[in-house]
Motif scaffolding. Structure first.
Motif, PDB file in Angstrom:
ATOM      1  N   TYR A 294      11.553  44.786   4.691  1.00 25.51           N
ATOM      2  CA  TYR A 294      11.765  44.102   3.417  1.00 25.51           C
ATOM      3  C   TYR A 294      12.678  42.887   3.611  1.00 25.51           C
ATOM      4  O   TYR A 294      12.378  41.793   3.147  1.00 25.51           O
ATOM      5  CB  TYR A 294      12.374  45.068   2.403  1.00 25.51           C
ATOM      6  CG  TYR A 294      12.384  44.533   0.996  1.00 25.51           C
ATOM      7  CD1 TYR A 294      11.308  44.750   0.148  1.00 25.51           C
ATOM      8  CD2 TYR A 294      13.461  43.787   0.510  1.00 25.51           C
ATOM      9  CE1 TYR A 294      11.294  44.242  -1.133  1.00 25.51           C
ATOM     10  CE2 TYR A 294      13.454  43.271  -0.764  1.00 25.51           C
ATOM     11  CZ  TYR A 294      12.370  43.510  -1.582  1.00 25.51           C
ATOM     12  OH  TYR A 294      12.353  42.993  -2.843  1.00 25.51           O
TER      13      TYR A 294
ATOM     14  N   VAL B  74      15.014  53.090   9.348  1.00 29.18           N
ATOM     15  CA  VAL B  74      15.548  51.840   8.820  1.00 29.18           C
ATOM     16  C   VAL B  74      14.427  50.819   8.594  1.00 29.18           C
ATOM     17  O   VAL B  74      14.612  49.820   7.903  1.00 29.18           O
ATOM     18  CB  VAL B  74      16.644  51.276   9.762  1.00 29.18           C
ATOM     19  CG1 VAL B  74      16.053  50.452  10.897  1.00 29.18           C
ATOM     20  CG2 VAL B  74      17.662  50.440   8.983  1.00 29.18           C
TER      21      VAL B  74
ATOM     22  N   PRO C  75      11.608  50.434   6.698  1.00 27.81           N
ATOM     23  CA  PRO C  75      11.198  49.853   5.406  1.00 27.81           C
ATOM     24  C   PRO C  75      12.191  48.810   4.893  1.00 27.81           C
ATOM     25  O   PRO C  75      11.810  47.712   4.493  1.00 27.81           O
ATOM     26  CB  PRO C  75      11.154  51.059   4.463  1.00 27.81           C
ATOM     27  CG  PRO C  75      11.012  52.233   5.335  1.00 27.81           C
ATOM     28  CD  PRO C  75      11.719  51.897   6.607  1.00 27.81           C
ATOM     29  N   THR C  76      13.490  49.160   4.959  1.00 29.63           N
ATOM     30  CA  THR C  76      14.516  48.230   4.488  1.00 29.63           C
ATOM     31  C   THR C  76      14.540  46.987   5.366  1.00 29.63           C
ATOM     32  O   THR C  76      14.651  45.863   4.877  1.00 29.63           O
ATOM     33  CB  THR C  76      15.897  48.914   4.521  1.00 29.63           C
ATOM     34  OG1 THR C  76      15.740  50.249   4.067  1.00 29.63           O
ATOM     35  CG2 THR C  76      16.876  48.195   3.638  1.00 29.63           C
ATOM     36  N   ALA C  77      14.417  47.203   6.695  1.00 29.03           N
ATOM     37  CA  ALA C  77      14.471  46.069   7.617  1.00 29.03           C
ATOM     38  C   ALA C  77      13.281  45.141   7.400  1.00 29.03           C
ATOM     39  O   ALA C  77      13.435  43.917   7.348  1.00 29.03           O
ATOM     40  CB  ALA C  77      14.494  46.579   9.058  1.00 29.03           C
TER      41      ALA C  77
END
Lengths: 268, 296
Positions: free
Chosen positions: B28, B22, B24-26
């Motif tokens: 970002y 999680v 990369p999304t977090a």
């Protein structure tokens, strides 16, 4: 159809929904700079004017670049988050996912302005890349939602079977899971693409001097003489989206017919 | 050494893989959403030094000004009234249509109806809003149409460039966002419950009131929030339909932050707007909590 009143209401409601759209071709083909009745004659010149507009083409190119980049990045980020949330438990899961999904419940203006404040403070020049940054932010929650439901409907035993047959986690993902969630990925890409293409506030404030289609159209509405050409553009966009949606709907129905399923009517 | 048990290690590796996946999304979202929101929050308690500069002196003056200033209060009150009116109209108009499609349309035709309902919304939002200006304007389609038919001799002024026109435009723009969640909730209702209600002697109307409506409230609540939150922050409609004369919160934030370059006070308005949205949504959810019981 035991309730005629409700049916009349439904048809009246559809007329309300379609009223503005029906006016698009009427005034795009009307030979007058002023958008009002009575109609004065038939012309194609607004379409010609629109076709000859170079800045419109530039805006369209910008829009397509932004929408493609934003939908691909948002879907990739959504894929990671959706997989993590459906497969693993980890600390602060609720908080992390809450933050990722937050743009859904924040007015767009606040997302746009707070991001703009930071970009200005850091000194990042505005352009297509900053619009993409903002669009990825608002598209990711939709990608996560769509892909989570795709992952949730997966049978976990398929993955376990792959492990039992000697595949590692990465090859099991590539060979088993990815093909099964491909429809989810495609619909996530399409939804994110549409959201990005139509989005105005972020595109307008984070674009600097770069104009995407929505911001360009908005700018043109300041000049009354440009309005008919924009209505011509609107007409083409409507025809295009109806065609695309009809094709998508046709394939969806064919897919259902092939698998012998029942049409439940959920095409969104 | 307390995590050396097998269970502890599996949990740890599971937590680690989950976080890794999680991250990369977090990251970002932290960099591009959390940090900017935190910045706005910090700006809102600092002092404007003019020319877009922020002086790093703590103050609550911005909030005092925003919460007591007449203009700010008027604009925030208007945004709240307009978005509540839009929400009310949209959801009230949407419910019967969702009900009709769910209960009175043959299963094979449902997707056609949903298709018909959603098609107008695949047009550019900006163009749709502008079309309402063209329809409702002083020399617009309604006025010029009625005049050329000889029904009226003077253009009607009651329909153009006012809050009512804004409500109408937004109610049109957000129609499918209200119809779809209500439709989904109605589709989930077990039809035998309705028969049971009528077998037990209720009239159709009472069955609707006591069975169908409460069971579909989750959809109605979702529709209310989906319509209310974006409309209170809408920027295009006040600008195009209101002609800039009836600004809402989003327009005020733009004016303060960009045109007048007063970032601190603009930030205070943005934070206040978020508080209003959160407060109204939470109160609304609390008022409707009995319908949400037993739901996820």
């Amino acid at each position: 159809m035991k309730n005629p009143g409700l049916r009349v209401y439904a048809i009246g409601y559809l007329i309300f929904l379609y009223a503005p759209i029906i006016l698009l071709p009427v005034f795009a083909l009307n030979d007058s700079k002023v958008v009002s009745f009575p109609l004065t004659g038939f012309t194609f010149r607004w379409f010609q004017e629109m076709w000859a507009d170079d800045s419109l083409r530039e805006a369209l190119t910008n829009s397509l670049i932004v929408a493609i980049c934003a939908s691909v990045i948002a879907t990739a980020l959504g894929l990671l988050a959706a997989r993590a949330s459906t497969r693993f438990t980890f600390p602060a899961k609720g908080g992390i996912l809450g933050l990722i999904m937050l743009p859904l419940v924040l007015p767009e203006m606040i997302v746009a302005m707070s991001l703009l404040m930071v970009l200005l403070a850091v000194g990042v020049p505005l352009g297509k890349h900053t619009i993409i940054m903002g669009h990825v932010l608002i598209c990711t929650p939709f990608a996560v939602a769509i892909l989570s439901s795709a992952f949730q409907s997966l049978d976990k035993s398929l993955e376990e079977a792959a492990y039992d047959l000697g595949e590692g986690p990465i090859s099991a993902f590539r060979l088993i899971i990815l093909p099964l969630v491909t429809p989810g990925i495609v619909s996530s890409l399409l939804i994110c693409f549409t959201i990005s293409l139509d989005e105005f506030i972020i595109a307008n404030f984070l674009g600097g001097n770069t104009k995407v289609l929505s911001a360009y159209i908005y700018g043109q509405f300041r000049f009354p003489a440009k309005v008919p050409a924009m209505l011509a553009l609107g007409t083409i966009l409507v025809l295009l989206s109806i065609t695309l949606l009809s094709i998508a709907e046709y394939f969806r129905r064919r897919g259902i017919a092939k698998t012998g399923g029942k049409d439940t009517g959920g095409f969104l | 050494m307390e995590n050396t048990s097998l269970f502890g290690r599996i949990r740890q590796s599971e937590a680690a893989s989950g976080l890794l996946l999680v991250s990369p999304t977090a990251i970002y979202a932290i960099l591009l959403l959390f940090a900017p929101l935190a910045t706005v929050l910090v700006y809102s308690v600092m002092t404007d030094a003019g020319a877009g500069k922020i002086e790093w002196v703590f103050t609550l003056q911005n909030y005092v000004e925003v919460w007591t200033g007449k203009v700010y209060r008027a604009i925030m009150f208007r945004s709240l009234v307009v978005s509540m009116a839009v929400t009310l109209c949209t959801v009230l108009l949407a419910y019967p249509i969702a009900y009709f499609v769910s209960f009175h349309v043959a299963a094979s035709k449902k997707s056609l109806w949903l298709f018909l309902i959603t098609i107008p919304f695949w047009t550019s939002y900006v163009i749709r809003v502008f079309l309402w200006k063209v329809i409702l304007g002083y020399n617009g389609v309604i006025n010029s149409g009625l005049m050329s038919l000889g029904i009226i001799s003077e253009p009607l002024q009651a329909i153009n460039y006012n809050a009512g026109a804004m409500v109408m435009t937004l109610a049109h723009a957000y129609a499918p966002f209200a119809i779809l969640p209500i439709f989904v909730a109605l589709e989930k209702i077990d039809r035998s419950l309705l028969e049971a209600g009528q077998d037990l002697g209720e009239t159709k109307l009472m069955t609707f009131w006591r069975v169908t409506l409460p069971l579909s409230m989750t959809g109605v609540i979702a529709a209310v929030l989906i319509v209310f939150i974006p409309t209170i922050g809408d920027y295009v409609t006040p600008d195009l339909i209101g002609g800039g004369k009836i600004p809402m919160i989003a327009n005020m934030i733009e004016v303060k932050m960009l045109k007048q370059n007063e970032k601190a006070i603009g930030s205070a308005i943005a934070v206040t707007a978020m508080l209003i949205v959160a407060l109204v949504s939470i109160v609304f959810l609390i008022l409707n909590r009995r319908f949400l019981k037993g739901q996820k």
